[in-house]
Design an enzyme around this catalytic site. Structure first.
Site, short mmCIF file in Angstrom:
data_model
loop_
_atom_site.label_atom_id
_atom_site.label_comp_id
_atom_site.label_asym_id
_atom_site.label_seq_id
_atom_site.Cartn_x
_atom_site.Cartn_y
_atom_site.Cartn_z
N ASP A 86 -8.23 -2.73 61.26
CA ASP A 86 -7.22 -1.97 61.16
C ASP A 86 -6.73 -1.55 62.33
O ASP A 86 -5.89 -0.27 62.31
CB ASP A 86 -7.80 -1.00 60.53
CG ASP A 86 -7.73 -2.27 58.16
OD1 ASP A 86 -7.04 -1.93 58.56
OD2 ASP A 86 -8.79 -1.89 57.54
N CYS A 104 -16.88 -4.00 64.98
CA CYS A 104 -16.96 -3.74 63.61
C CYS A 104 -16.48 -5.82 63.12
O CYS A 104 -16.40 -6.26 62.07
CB CYS A 104 -17.85 -3.44 62.65
SG CYS A 104 -16.71 -2.57 61.75
N HIS A 149 -34.88 -16.47 41.35
CA HIS A 149 -35.10 -16.95 42.40
C HIS A 149 -35.65 -18.63 42.72
O HIS A 149 -35.56 -18.60 44.39
CB HIS A 149 -36.81 -16.66 41.83
CG HIS A 149 -37.65 -15.46 42.05
ND1 HIS A 149 -37.83 -14.84 43.36
CD2 HIS A 149 -37.10 -14.37 40.88
CE1 HIS A 149 -37.79 -13.32 43.41
NE2 HIS A 149 -37.62 -13.78 41.57
N ARG A 201 -19.80 -3.87 54.28
CA ARG A 201 -19.28 -3.17 53.41
C ARG A 201 -18.80 -3.45 52.17
O ARG A 201 -19.26 -3.49 51.39
CB ARG A 201 -18.04 -4.22 53.43
CG ARG A 201 -17.15 -4.60 53.93
CD ARG A 201 -15.82 -5.90 54.30
NE ARG A 201 -15.28 -5.88 56.17
CZ ARG A 201 -15.21 -6.84 56.86
NH1 ARG A 201 -16.76 -7.26 57.28
NH2 ARG A 201 -14.05 -6.71 58.38
N ARG A 213 -1.67 -6.58 57.55
CA ARG A 213 -2.49 -7.59 58.14
C ARG A 213 -2.64 -8.20 57.17
O ARG A 213 -3.27 -9.22 56.60
CB ARG A 213 -4.27 -6.99 58.29
CG ARG A 213 -4.56 -5.84 57.25
CD ARG A 213 -5.60 -5.59 57.25
NE ARG A 213 -7.13 -5.83 57.19
CZ ARG A 213 -8.32 -5.61 57.40
NH1 ARG A 213 -8.62 -4.19 57.48
NH2 ARG A 213 -9.32 -6.06 56.64
C1 PEP Z 1 -11.77 -3.18 60.43
O1 PEP Z 1 -10.78 -2.63 60.02
O2 PEP Z 1 -11.94 -4.04 61.90
C2 PEP Z 1 -12.79 -3.44 59.61
C3 PEP Z 1 -13.93 -3.58 59.97
O3 PEP Z 1 -12.71 -2.71 58.50
P1 PEP Z 1 -12.29 -3.84 56.54
O4 PEP Z 1 -11.99 -5.52 57.32
O5 PEP Z 1 -13.01 -3.97 56.29
O6 PEP Z 1 -10.81 -3.48 56.40
MG MG Z 2 -10.51 -1.71 57.91
#
Ligand code: PEP
Ligand code: MG
Length: 546
Positions: A455, A502, A188, A296, A465
Site C-alpha cells: 500500500d 511486512c 486431524h 491478516r 495496486r
Molecule cells: C501492505 O500493504 O504492504 C500489506 C502488508 O498489507 P496488505 O497487502 O494486506 O494490504
Molecule cells: Mg496494506
C-alpha cells in the site's frame, strides 16, 4: 488426461502410480443375542484390544509427527472409554438383545452424526474420529486383519477418506502422496498430513473414485489442490520441474534450519512469516520462521458468512499463539474494504474504495466490530507472545482513539476478571505516505512499526495496486518509497522502537542489504521465502562501505 480440483493441505508435488486404498470393510449385520452378558464381555475384550492398538499407533505417531499431533490417539483411547458412548452401546445390547458389532456401528453412526451437525468446525471434524474408533472396535470384534494394502513400490494413495489412524499407519517411505474424495482441512487427517510432509489433497469429490484404478499415473499438486489423472508428457515435465525446484528448496532448508539470521559482521535481524489463516502455521514452522510478522485477520471475516463472534475469534488467535509456543505473533486488526469486500458488512458503494472506508477507518467508524476483535485479541494475549498491529494509519488522532479503545477493552476485561497480557506490544503499519512523514509523532505512541510496502507504493505513487495496466508505473523500488521507509526507520529508532517490513518487498532479496543498512529490524515474508532471505542476510557484510 483428467483434472480434478480439491483442497491442497500440504504443499508439495508428487508424480506416480495410484494405489486405491482398500479398507477391509466389515459387513455389520444385526443378530439376535441371548447371552447379553457374554456379548458385553466380548465388547470389553474388543475395546481392550482397540486401546492396545491405539497405544502402538500413538507411539509411532510420537516418533513421526511429535507429541502435539500424536495426542489425537490419546483422545481416541479416551473416546473408546467414553461413558456416554459406552452407555449407549451397552444399553442397546442389553435392551434390544443385539450383537456388539451392531450396537457399536449404530452408536458410532449416531455420535458421528451428532458431531457433524454441530456449528463448530472443530467439533464437526470430530465426527471422523468417532467413526474411526467405532470401526476399530468392530474390527477387533470380528478380529479381521490388516487394514492396509502392501506393495514395495511407492504409490499415491487414493481413498474416499482416510481416518487419522489410517493416515499415521501409512508407511511414509512408500507413500508419495494422498488424495481423498472427502475430508475437511480441519480434520486431524489433514493436520497429520501437513506434519508428516506428505503432499496431500482432500475433498476432490466423489467422481474421481470412479475414474481411478490401481496403476494409473497421476500428478498431485498439493500447492494448487490439483489432481491430474493420466497426465500427458508436458504436464509430467512441468510437474517434474516443480518437484525439482521443491527439492532444491528442501536442501536449502536443511542447510539453513536452526541457523541465525545474522550478517557476516554480526548484525542480527528477525525473519518472520506472513499468514492469512491458522492452516499456514505448518509452513511457518517448517520454514523455521522466528515468529509471525503479519496475520491478516480479515481472512477470518472473509471466509465467514456473518461477523465472527468474540469467542470464534478468540479460539483462532489462541490457537495461533499456542502453536507458535512463545514466539512473537503479530495479528493485524481487520483490514477490510478496497479489494477485500465482505457482503455482510453492507458497505456503501464507493467511487474510490482504496481511498475510502477501509481498514482502521471502518473499525473506528464501527467501534462495535472493532471492540469485539480487540476483546478477542486481548483475551488470547494470555496464551503467548502477542503483538497487535493497526492498518492504514494516517493521523495521530486515529492512533489516540485506538489507544483509548484498547485501554477501555483492557479495563473491561479486568472488571470481568479475564486475564490478558499487560505487555502486549502495539504497533502500526506504515503504509500511507502520511504515516511515514509523521512517523516522528507516531513512534512515541507505539511499540513498533511495520511497513506495508504494497500500500505504501500504491499511495505514494498514486498507482492502483489492482490494475495490471499500470504495472510499469508501480515501481516498488521508487526512490520516494525507499526514502519514506528510511524516514520511518530513523524515527522509530530515535524513539527506541523497532521497525519491520511486512509488505511483499520484504522478500525482494535485491533490497535486503539496503533495508539492513536503513536499520530495519525485522522482515516478514511468505513462509516459503524465510530461508531464502536468511541465506541472503548471512552473506551480507555491513562493515563494507557503500
Ligand atoms: C501492505 O500493504 O504492504 C500489506 C502488508 O498489507 P496488505 O497487502 O494486506 O494490504
Ligand atoms: Mg496494506
Amino acid at each position: 488426461m483428467l483434472t480434478y480440483q480439491g483442497k491442497g493441505v500440504y504443499g508439495a508435488v508428487a508424480i506416480g502410480k495410484i494405489s486405491v486404498f482398500k479398507r477391509q470393510d466389515v459387513q455389520v449385520r444385526r443378530e439376535k443375542i441371548e447371552d447379553t452378558e457374554g456379548e458385553l464381555k466380548r465388547l470389553e475384550a474388543a475395546k481392550a484390544a482397540a486401546i492396545e492398538q491405539l497405544g502402538e499407533i500413538y507411539e509411532k505417531a510420537l516418533k513421526e509427527v511429535g507429541e502435539a499431533n500424536a495426542a489425537i490417539f490419546e483422545i481416541h483411547m479416551m473416546m473408546v472409554e467414553d461413558e456416554d458412548y459406552n452407555d449407549a452401546i451397552t444399553e442397546m445390547i442389553t435392551s434390544q438383545n443385539v450383537n456388539a458389532e451392531y450396537a457399536v456401528a449404530i452408536t458410532g453412526d449416531n455420535f458421528a452424526e451428532m458431531f457433524a451437525a454441530m456449528d463448530d468446525a472443530y467439533m464437526q471434524a470430530r465426527s471422523a474420529d468417532v467413526r474411526d474408533i467405532s470401526n476399530r472396535i468392530i474390527h477387533c470384534l470380528t478380529s479381521s486383519g490388516s487394514e492396509e494394502e502392501t506393495s514395495d513400490e511407492p504409490f499415491i494413495i487414493c481413498a474416499d477418506d482416510l481416518a487419522p489412524s489410517e493416515t499415521v499407519s501409512l508407511d511414509k517411505e512408500r507413500v508419495l502422496a494422498f488424495v481423498t474424495a472427502h475430508g475437511s482441512s480441519n480434520s486431524h487427517t489433514a493436520i497429520l498430513a501437513r506434519n508428516m510432509n506428505i503432499p496431500a489433497i482432500i475433498g476432490v469429490g466423489e467422481e474421481f473414485l470412479t475414474a481411478i484404478k490401481d496403476g494409473d499415473t497421476a500428478v498431485v499438486n498439493g500447492f494448487t489442490g490439483e489432481f491430474i489423472l493420466n497426465p500427458d508428457t508436458a504436464t509430467i515435465a512441468a510437474a517434474e520441474k516443480k518437484r525439482a525446484e521443491e527439492q532444491e528448496k528442501k536442501e536449502l532448508l536443511q542447510k539453513l534450519k536452526g541457523k541465525e539470521n545474522i550478517t557476516l559482521d554480526g548484525r542480527k535481524i528477525n525473519i518472520y512469516a506472513n499468514i492469512g489463516s491458522v492452516d499456514n502455521i505448518g509452513a511457518v514452522l517448517l520454514n523455521d520462521a522466528g515468529g509471525i510478522g503479519l496475520f491478516r485477520s480479515e481472512f477470518l471475516y472473509l471466509e465467514n458468512s456473518d461477523y465472527p463472534t468474540e469467542d470464534e475469534q478468540f479460539k483462532i488467535y489462541k490457537r495461533v499463539l499456542e502453536s507458535m509456543a512463545g514466539k512473537k505473533v503479530i495479528i493485524r486488526t481487520l483490514d477490510i474494504g478496497a479489494d477485500k469486500q465482505c457482503d455482510y458488512f453492507h458497505m456503501p458503494k464507493e467511487e474510490n474504495p482504496a481511498l475510502g472506508i477501509r481498514a482502521i477507518r471502518l473499525c473506528l467508524n464501527r467501534p462495535e466490530i472493532f471492540r469485539t476483535q480487540l476483546r478477542a485479541l486481548y483475551r488470547a494475549s494470555a496464551f503467548g507472545n502477542l503483538g497487535i498491529m493497526f492498518p492504514m494509519i494516517a493521523n495521530v488522532w486515529e492512533l489516540e482513539e485506538i489507544l483509548d479503545l484498547c485501554e477501555s477493552v483492557k479495563a473491561e476485561l479486568t472488571k470481568d476478571g479475564i486475564e490478558y497480557a499487560e505487555d502486549t506490544e502495539l504497533g502500526i503499519m506504515i503504509e500511507t505516505p502520511a504515516a511515514a512523514l509523521i512517523s516522528d509523532r507516531l513512534a512515541p505512541m507505539v511499540d513498533f512499526f511495520s511497513v506495508g510496502t504494497n500500500d505504501l507504493t500504491q499511495y505514494t505513487l498514486a498507482c492502483d495496486r489492482q490494475n495490471p495496466e499500470i504495472d510499469r508505473f508501480c515501481d516498488t523500488h521508487h526512490e520516494a518509497v525507499l526514502r519514506l521507509i528510511g524516514m520511518a526507520a530513523d524515527n522509530a529508532h530515535k524513539h527506541g522502537k523497532w521497525i519491520g517490513i511486512c509488505g511483499e518487498l520484504a522478500a525482494d532479496t535485491s533490497l535486503t542489504e539496503a533495508f539492513l543498512r536503513m536499520g530495519i529490524d525485522e522482515l516478514s515474508v511468505s513462509p516459503s521465502f524465510v530461508l531464502k532471505v536468511r541465506d541472503i542476510v548471512r552473506n551480507i557484510d555491513l562493515s563494507e562501505k557503500k
